[in-house]
Design an enzyme around this catalytic site. Sequence first.
Site, PDB file in Angstrom:
ATOM      1  N   HIS A  11     -12.997 -10.261  25.170  1.00 20.50           N
ATOM      2  CA  HIS A  11     -12.558  -8.904  25.536  1.00 20.50           C
ATOM      3  C   HIS A  11     -11.243  -8.570  24.824  1.00 20.50           C
ATOM      4  CE1 HIS A  11     -14.777  -9.767  29.520  1.00 20.50           C
ATOM      5  NE2 HIS A  11     -15.483  -8.862  28.899  1.00 20.50           N
ATOM      6  N   ARG A  18     -21.795  -8.758  20.683  1.00 24.87           N
ATOM      7  CA  ARG A  18     -21.695 -10.161  20.313  1.00 24.87           C
ATOM      8  C   ARG A  18     -22.915 -10.605  19.521  1.00 24.87           C
ATOM      9  NH1 ARG A  18     -20.807 -11.845  26.416  1.00 24.87           N
ATOM     10  NH2 ARG A  18     -22.498 -10.339  26.381  1.00 24.87           N
ATOM     11  N   LYS A  57     -21.977  -5.418  42.943  1.00 23.65           N
ATOM     12  CA  LYS A  57     -21.763  -6.754  42.405  1.00 23.65           C
ATOM     13  C   LYS A  57     -20.902  -7.586  43.330  1.00 23.65           C
ATOM     14  CE  LYS A  57     -22.452  -6.214  37.460  1.00 23.65           C
ATOM     15  NZ  LYS A  57     -21.888  -6.456  36.135  1.00 23.65           N
ATOM     16  N   SER A  90     -17.860 -13.590  30.472  1.00 19.94           N
ATOM     17  CA  SER A  90     -17.217 -13.938  31.743  1.00 19.94           C
ATOM     18  C   SER A  90     -18.105 -14.911  32.525  1.00 19.94           C
ATOM     19  CB  SER A  90     -16.996 -12.682  32.592  1.00 19.94           C
ATOM     20  OG  SER A  90     -16.166 -11.780  31.914  1.00 19.94           O
TER      21      SER A  90
HETATM   22  O1  PNS Z   1     -18.740  -5.580  31.539  1.00 19.40           O
HETATM   23  P1  PNS Z   1     -20.063  -4.955  31.836  1.00 19.40           P
HETATM   24  O2  PNS Z   1     -20.544  -5.357  33.214  1.00 19.40           O
HETATM   25  O3  PNS Z   1     -21.082  -5.225  30.759  1.00 19.40           O
HETATM   26  O4  PNS Z   1     -19.817  -3.354  31.859  1.00 19.40           O
HETATM   27  C1  PNS Z   1     -20.875  -2.459  32.132  1.00 19.40           C
HETATM   28  C2  PNS Z   1     -20.331  -1.041  32.359  1.00 19.40           C
HETATM   29  C3  PNS Z   1     -19.266  -1.036  33.425  1.00 19.40           C
HETATM   30  C4  PNS Z   1     -19.748  -0.523  31.072  1.00 19.40           C
HETATM   31  C5  PNS Z   1     -21.536  -0.124  32.765  1.00 19.40           C
HETATM   32  O5  PNS Z   1     -22.244  -0.737  33.793  1.00 19.40           O
HETATM   33  C6  PNS Z   1     -21.103   1.250  33.210  1.00 19.40           C
HETATM   34  O6  PNS Z   1     -20.653   2.046  32.430  1.00 19.40           O
HETATM   35  N1  PNS Z   1     -21.242   1.508  34.536  1.00 19.40           N
HETATM   36  C7  PNS Z   1     -20.806   2.752  35.168  1.00 19.40           C
HETATM   37  C8  PNS Z   1     -21.995   3.595  35.603  1.00 19.40           C
HETATM   38  C9  PNS Z   1     -22.493   4.429  34.450  1.00 19.40           C
HETATM   39  O7  PNS Z   1     -21.770   5.175  33.830  1.00 19.40           O
HETATM   40  N2  PNS Z   1     -23.802   4.302  34.141  1.00 19.40           N
HETATM   41  C10 PNS Z   1     -24.427   5.056  33.070  1.00 19.40           C
HETATM   42  C11 PNS Z   1     -24.463   4.261  31.788  1.00 19.40           C
HETATM   43  S1  PNS Z   1     -25.758   3.088  31.831  1.00 19.40           S
END
Ligand code: PNS
Length: 183
Positions: free
Chosen positions: A16, A89, A40, A127
């Site tokens: 990150h 990645r 989560k 993570s």
């Molecule tokens: O670190 P992560 O868990 O891969 O991050 C995922 C994240 C937080 C970027 C994604 O789940 C997100 O944007 N969630 C917020 C809800 C949202 O906007 N959903 C629409 C896009 S799929």
Amino acid sequence: MIAIYPGSFDPITFGHLDIIKRGCLLFERVIVAVLRNPNKSPLFTVQERLEQIRLATQHLPNVEVDSFAGLTVEYARLRHAQVLLRGLRVLSDFEMELQMAHTNKTLSQEMETVFLATSNEYSFLSSSVVKEIARFGGSVDHLVPQHVALDIYKCYAQNPGSNQTTNNTTTTTTNYPKVEREV
Ligand code: PNS
């Protein structure tokens, strides 16, 4: 241009940080935004993650650390950001990330997703991997900042067998109870 770097960051890793540092060179400001996700079961609370990220990025003047709930594009709009920053990645990331970028585009035409290829040395790092190693007593000193490693060791020392991972998948390996932690 302001970029939002959204994620779970449970916890923040050198992967990150690699994206954040490089994002800082491209954008006027990078807002690292921790999603408050009630679905989560994180290892660290949002507050703990914010503190971990703040400490890890304190040397970067154009980084801001914040949390949000709800849609990322709505939060980005609120913060007057034009870009969603994500790291890629490996090939398997691509499908999910592309789907997310397309979904976000349907929600906000003006929002662009910019992908940075994670540096090769961190292409394996997540993570979840960090937590998996620490859960089984391995060292994560080479994968996360020192203060984060200490938090992780403390957490698993207090909660041996804690079986939470970021992907909402639960791997039960011992008879220790699942530890409930505040999100
Ligand atoms: O670190 P992560 O868990 O891969 O991050 C995922 C994240 C937080 C970027 C994604 O789940 C997100 O944007 N969630 C917020 C809800 C949202 O906007 N959903 C629409 C896009 S799929």
